[in-house]
Design an enzyme around this catalytic site. Structure first.
Site, PDB file in Angstrom:
ATOM      1  N   ASP A 103       0.823  -1.207   0.000  1.00 46.37           N
ATOM      2  CA  ASP A 103       0.000   0.000   0.000  1.00 46.37           C
ATOM      3  C   ASP A 103       0.858   1.258   0.000  1.00 46.37           C
ATOM      4  O   ASP A 103       0.593   2.198  -0.738  1.00 46.37           O
ATOM      5  CB  ASP A 103      -0.994   0.011   1.170  1.00 46.37           C
ATOM      6  N   PHE A 155       0.532  11.915   7.278  1.00 48.74           N
ATOM      7  CA  PHE A 155      -0.124  10.665   7.655  1.00 48.74           C
ATOM      8  C   PHE A 155      -1.438  10.587   6.888  1.00 48.74           C
ATOM      9  O   PHE A 155      -2.185  11.555   6.822  1.00 48.74           O
ATOM     10  CB  PHE A 155      -0.396  10.599   9.163  1.00 48.74           C
TER      11      PHE A 155
END
Length: 181
Positions: A103, A155
């Site tokens: 990912d 993030f």
């Protein structure tokens, strides 16, 4: 959804689903060209890559196989730096073309360890395919042949990526909303 709240944090849309799918198709097209006639084994890293791996497989038109391995190196919003293999691999990799499907490549330590580990199983070749890479955080040299998108060091959550196991189901990719802190 422009903003979502997950546990104690608020996130805002960063990459919409349509843009993600466009880049996933571009990566699949490149794999189709590069791996024609090879029957590659896609090795998806759980849990984060399951949505990317599923969408990628739908765009791959050449014969291929898929398997899954689970590694752990994250806790909350930061990498622990310690990588432990949770679920191993049962397939015989000798002479196979292996494509690791991840990912996100952050520091690169997890990917480096995985490439080294798989290399001991005598594959013909090992290729790295990732949805996202953070070039600004990369700390080890990696040959990432298939990268859908490069992103800053923020993030993120959604499209398989999580915050404390939440948010994987979001269709878009979200980044932390600094204004809500």
């Amino acid at each position: 959804m422009d903003k979502v709240k997950i546990k104690d944090l608020t996130f805002k849309t960063f990459i919409p689903e349509e843009e993600i799918k466009k880049h996933v198709k571009e990566v699949a097209d490149k794999i189709n060209r590069d791996m024609a006639g090879k029957n590659p084994l896609l090795l998806a890293v759980l849990n984060g890559s399951f949505i990317f791996a599923a969408d990628l497989m739908r765009y791959i038109t050449i014969p291929c196989e898929i398997s899954f391995v689970k590694l752990a190196s994250y806790q909350g919003t930061t990498s622990t730096g310690k990588i432990k293999e949770v679920i191993g691999l049962n397939e015989d990799l000798a002479g196979r073309t292996v494509v690791i499907v991840e990912d996100i490549v952050d520091t690169g330590f997890t990917m480096k360890r995985m490439v080294e580990s798989l290399g001991t199983r005598n594959p013909e070749s090992i290729h790295i395919c990732t949805l996202l890479v953070k070039p600004g955080k990369l700390q080890v040299p990696l040959d990432i042949e298939y990268c859908a998108m490069e992103i800053p060091n923020d993030f993120i959550v959604g499209y398989g990526l999580d915050y404390d196991q939440q948010g994987r189901n979001l269709r878009d990719i979200y980044t932390l909303d600094k204004e809500s802190e």
